[in-house]
Design a protein around this motif. Sequence first.
Motif, PDB file in Angstrom:
ATOM      1  N   GLU A 119      20.011  -3.841 -21.393  1.00  0.00           N
ATOM      2  CA  GLU A 119      19.514  -4.829 -20.428  1.00  0.00           C
ATOM      3  C   GLU A 119      18.265  -4.310 -19.718  1.00  0.00           C
ATOM      4  O   GLU A 119      17.312  -5.060 -19.484  1.00  0.00           O
ATOM      5  CB  GLU A 119      20.604  -5.159 -19.414  1.00  0.00           C
ATOM      6  CG  GLU A 119      21.804  -5.897 -20.010  1.00  0.00           C
ATOM      7  CD  GLU A 119      22.910  -6.115 -18.981  1.00  0.00           C
ATOM      8  OE1 GLU A 119      22.724  -5.703 -17.822  1.00  0.00           O
ATOM      9  OE2 GLU A 119      23.943  -6.707 -19.341  1.00  0.00           O
ATOM     10  N   ALA A 120      18.264  -3.018 -19.367  1.00  0.00           N
ATOM     11  CA  ALA A 120      17.098  -2.429 -18.709  1.00  0.00           C
ATOM     12  C   ALA A 120      15.879  -2.449 -19.636  1.00  0.00           C
ATOM     13  O   ALA A 120      14.749  -2.716 -19.197  1.00  0.00           O
ATOM     14  CB  ALA A 120      17.407  -0.996 -18.276  1.00  0.00           C
TER      15      ALA A 120
ATOM     16  N   ALA B 240      15.394  -2.117 -10.625  1.00  0.00           N
ATOM     17  CA  ALA B 240      15.789  -1.088  -9.661  1.00  0.00           C
ATOM     18  C   ALA B 240      17.301  -1.089  -9.439  1.00  0.00           C
ATOM     19  O   ALA B 240      17.950  -0.035  -9.414  1.00  0.00           O
ATOM     20  CB  ALA B 240      15.055  -1.304  -8.339  1.00  0.00           C
ATOM     21  N   VAL B 241      17.880  -2.287  -9.289  1.00  0.00           N
ATOM     22  CA  VAL B 241      19.325  -2.387  -9.080  1.00  0.00           C
ATOM     23  C   VAL B 241      20.081  -1.885 -10.303  1.00  0.00           C
ATOM     24  O   VAL B 241      21.061  -1.126 -10.196  1.00  0.00           O
ATOM     25  CB  VAL B 241      19.712  -3.846  -8.761  1.00  0.00           C
ATOM     26  CG1 VAL B 241      21.239  -4.001  -8.722  1.00  0.00           C
ATOM     27  CG2 VAL B 241      19.113  -4.278  -7.428  1.00  0.00           C
ATOM     28  N   LEU B 242      19.608  -2.294 -11.478  1.00  0.00           N
ATOM     29  CA  LEU B 242      20.297  -1.920 -12.713  1.00  0.00           C
ATOM     30  C   LEU B 242      20.227  -0.412 -12.964  1.00  0.00           C
ATOM     31  O   LEU B 242      21.224   0.215 -13.343  1.00  0.00           O
ATOM     32  CB  LEU B 242      19.677  -2.678 -13.889  1.00  0.00           C
ATOM     33  CG  LEU B 242      20.405  -2.594 -15.235  1.00  0.00           C
ATOM     34  CD1 LEU B 242      21.843  -3.076 -15.107  1.00  0.00           C
ATOM     35  CD2 LEU B 242      19.665  -3.427 -16.280  1.00  0.00           C
ATOM     36  N   THR B 243      19.056   0.190 -12.750  1.00  0.00           N
ATOM     37  CA  THR B 243      18.931   1.633 -12.986  1.00  0.00           C
ATOM     38  C   THR B 243      19.764   2.440 -11.985  1.00  0.00           C
ATOM     39  O   THR B 243      20.270   3.518 -12.329  1.00  0.00           O
ATOM     40  CB  THR B 243      17.459   2.069 -12.905  1.00  0.00           C
ATOM     41  OG1 THR B 243      16.883   1.593 -11.681  1.00  0.00           O
ATOM     42  CG2 THR B 243      16.669   1.524 -14.085  1.00  0.00           C
ATOM     43  N   ALA B 244      19.900   1.927 -10.764  1.00  0.00           N
ATOM     44  CA  ALA B 244      20.746   2.617  -9.782  1.00  0.00           C
ATOM     45  C   ALA B 244      22.205   2.617 -10.243  1.00  0.00           C
ATOM     46  O   ALA B 244      22.910   3.636 -10.145  1.00  0.00           O
ATOM     47  CB  ALA B 244      20.616   1.947  -8.415  1.00  0.00           C
ATOM     48  N   GLU B 245      22.677   1.478 -10.773  1.00  0.00           N
ATOM     49  CA  GLU B 245      24.043   1.410 -11.293  1.00  0.00           C
ATOM     50  C   GLU B 245      24.225   2.349 -12.480  1.00  0.00           C
ATOM     51  O   GLU B 245      25.245   3.048 -12.604  1.00  0.00           O
ATOM     52  CB  GLU B 245      24.364  -0.026 -11.703  1.00  0.00           C
ATOM     53  CG  GLU B 245      24.447  -1.001 -10.533  1.00  0.00           C
ATOM     54  CD  GLU B 245      24.759  -2.413 -10.998  1.00  0.00           C
ATOM     55  OE1 GLU B 245      24.916  -2.613 -12.231  1.00  0.00           O
ATOM     56  OE2 GLU B 245      24.838  -3.318 -10.146  1.00  0.00           O
ATOM     57  N   ILE B 246      23.227   2.374 -13.361  1.00  0.00           N
ATOM     58  CA  ILE B 246      23.316   3.243 -14.546  1.00  0.00           C
ATOM     59  C   ILE B 246      23.368   4.706 -14.133  1.00  0.00           C
ATOM     60  O   ILE B 246      24.159   5.493 -14.665  1.00  0.00           O
ATOM     61  CB  ILE B 246      22.115   2.982 -15.484  1.00  0.00           C
ATOM     62  CG1 ILE B 246      22.202   1.568 -16.075  1.00  0.00           C
ATOM     63  CG2 ILE B 246      22.066   4.016 -16.609  1.00  0.00           C
ATOM     64  CD1 ILE B 246      20.968   1.150 -16.852  1.00  0.00           C
ATOM     65  N   THR B 247      22.535   5.101 -13.172  1.00  0.00           N
ATOM     66  CA  THR B 247      22.528   6.489 -12.703  1.00  0.00           C
ATOM     67  C   THR B 247      23.882   6.898 -12.147  1.00  0.00           C
ATOM     68  O   THR B 247      24.391   7.995 -12.424  1.00  0.00           O
ATOM     69  CB  THR B 247      21.441   6.664 -11.624  1.00  0.00           C
ATOM     70  OG1 THR B 247      20.165   6.306 -12.168  1.00  0.00           O
ATOM     71  CG2 THR B 247      21.384   8.115 -11.137  1.00  0.00           C
TER      72      THR B 247
ATOM     73  N   ALA C  43      30.313   2.734 -23.330  1.00  0.00           N
ATOM     74  CA  ALA C  43      29.952   1.422 -23.873  1.00  0.00           C
ATOM     75  C   ALA C  43      29.279   0.552 -22.804  1.00  0.00           C
ATOM     76  O   ALA C  43      28.301  -0.158 -23.071  1.00  0.00           O
ATOM     77  CB  ALA C  43      31.196   0.725 -24.417  1.00  0.00           C
ATOM     78  N   ASN C  44      29.794   0.643 -21.572  1.00  0.00           N
ATOM     79  CA  ASN C  44      29.229  -0.129 -20.472  1.00  0.00           C
ATOM     80  C   ASN C  44      27.799   0.317 -20.175  1.00  0.00           C
ATOM     81  O   ASN C  44      26.891  -0.505 -19.982  1.00  0.00           O
ATOM     82  CB  ASN C  44      30.117   0.034 -19.233  1.00  0.00           C
ATOM     83  CG  ASN C  44      29.782  -0.959 -18.143  1.00  0.00           C
ATOM     84  OD1 ASN C  44      28.626  -1.159 -17.834  1.00  0.00           O
ATOM     85  ND2 ASN C  44      30.802  -1.563 -17.555  1.00  0.00           N
ATOM     86  N   VAL C  45      27.593   1.632 -20.131  1.00  0.00           N
ATOM     87  CA  VAL C  45      26.249   2.154 -19.849  1.00  0.00           C
ATOM     88  C   VAL C  45      25.284   1.781 -20.963  1.00  0.00           C
ATOM     89  O   VAL C  45      24.117   1.438 -20.715  1.00  0.00           O
ATOM     90  CB  VAL C  45      26.309   3.683 -19.652  1.00  0.00           C
ATOM     91  CG1 VAL C  45      24.895   4.263 -19.544  1.00  0.00           C
ATOM     92  CG2 VAL C  45      27.095   4.027 -18.400  1.00  0.00           C
ATOM     93  N   GLU C  46      25.731   1.850 -22.207  1.00  0.00           N
ATOM     94  CA  GLU C  46      24.865   1.477 -23.333  1.00  0.00           C
ATOM     95  C   GLU C  46      24.399   0.025 -23.202  1.00  0.00           C
ATOM     96  O   GLU C  46      23.226  -0.295 -23.450  1.00  0.00           O
ATOM     97  CB  GLU C  46      25.610   1.679 -24.653  1.00  0.00           C
ATOM     98  CG  GLU C  46      25.780   3.142 -25.041  1.00  0.00           C
ATOM     99  CD  GLU C  46      26.573   3.296 -26.324  1.00  0.00           C
ATOM    100  OE1 GLU C  46      27.250   2.322 -26.726  1.00  0.00           O
ATOM    101  OE2 GLU C  46      26.527   4.396 -26.930  1.00  0.00           O
ATOM    102  N   LYS C  47      25.320  -0.844 -22.799  1.00  0.00           N
ATOM    103  CA  LYS C  47      24.970  -2.249 -22.618  1.00  0.00           C
ATOM    104  C   LYS C  47      23.938  -2.414 -21.503  1.00  0.00           C
ATOM    105  O   LYS C  47      22.969  -3.169 -21.638  1.00  0.00           O
ATOM    106  CB  LYS C  47      26.233  -3.050 -22.296  1.00  0.00           C
ATOM    107  CG  LYS C  47      25.979  -4.542 -22.126  1.00  0.00           C
ATOM    108  CD  LYS C  47      27.272  -5.278 -21.842  1.00  0.00           C
ATOM    109  CE  LYS C  47      27.010  -6.771 -21.640  1.00  0.00           C
ATOM    110  NZ  LYS C  47      28.260  -7.508 -21.315  1.00  0.00           N
ATOM    111  N   GLN C  48      24.155  -1.696 -20.412  1.00  0.00           N
ATOM    112  CA  GLN C  48      23.214  -1.805 -19.294  1.00  0.00           C
ATOM    113  C   GLN C  48      21.852  -1.204 -19.636  1.00  0.00           C
ATOM    114  O   GLN C  48      20.818  -1.697 -19.171  1.00  0.00           O
ATOM    115  CB  GLN C  48      23.795  -1.125 -18.051  1.00  0.00           C
ATOM    116  CG  GLN C  48      24.937  -1.912 -17.420  1.00  0.00           C
ATOM    117  CD  GLN C  48      25.396  -1.318 -16.098  1.00  0.00           C
ATOM    118  OE1 GLN C  48      25.498  -0.099 -15.977  1.00  0.00           O
ATOM    119  NE2 GLN C  48      25.655  -2.162 -15.122  1.00  0.00           N
ATOM    120  N   LEU C  49      21.834  -0.154 -20.442  1.00  0.00           N
ATOM    121  CA  LEU C  49      20.554   0.410 -20.882  1.00  0.00           C
ATOM    122  C   LEU C  49      19.778  -0.601 -21.722  1.00  0.00           C
ATOM    123  O   LEU C  49      18.540  -0.701 -21.612  1.00  0.00           O
ATOM    124  CB  LEU C  49      20.784   1.693 -21.684  1.00  0.00           C
ATOM    125  CG  LEU C  49      21.156   2.946 -20.876  1.00  0.00           C
ATOM    126  CD1 LEU C  49      21.528   4.090 -21.804  1.00  0.00           C
ATOM    127  CD2 LEU C  49      20.006   3.363 -19.969  1.00  0.00           C
TER     128      LEU C  49
END
Length: 224
Positions: free
Chosen positions: A47-48, A13-20, A39-45
């Motif tokens: 991780e999700a 939930a925390v990670l998807t909120a940051e990505i959004t 690049a940052n969003v790709e990395k977080q995706l």
Amino acid sequence: MSSDFEGYEQDFAVLTAEITNKIARVPRLPPDEKKQMVANVEKQLEEAKELLEQMDLEVREIPPQSRGMYSNRMRSYKQEMGKLETDFKRSRIAYSDEVRNELLGDDGNSSENQLIKLREERAHLLDNTERLERSSRRLEAGYQIAVETEQIGQEMLENLSHDREKIQRARERLRETDANLGKSSRILTGMLRRIIQNRLLLVILGIVVVITILMAITFSVRGH
């Protein structure tokens, strides 16, 4: 088990909120910052996705009778993940007002035609992307159904195996009971046979005694 799943849920939930939040900022960033943010969003995706895989493994370890609620939550998270990926792809090809102005420039007609063409290409790309996403979701749903069906089949086979063992044990007990009944029947038959033989011997002995007494009485009478 459920505590681990809930921990992964909170992280997701925390990670998807940051990505959004970051996806919404991508179109408004200058090219250099946009590249870094992408690049940052790709990395977080990624991780999700790893969190989803961990959650999926946790769900598979839950007993079938309690798995339904968690499976529904997993489907919701996967749909949310698919929407994030779609929004991210759209944000990467979206343009801010400054970029539109650069495309239009002084030559309005030519640049406007280029922009229209670019929008058509973008719409076509988004359409293809959405089709791929739908196909991917259908494949994932089919895979999930196949996994659940396989698990149900294994449980049914295990239950059938247990039932077969119970039936075999019951047959063995019936065979033992039949064998014991056969022995008991033979013993009873032998006892009845002996009783009958003993009674016949008593009858014969009684007859012999009676005859002997009658003969003795007869000889005694003749002697007088």
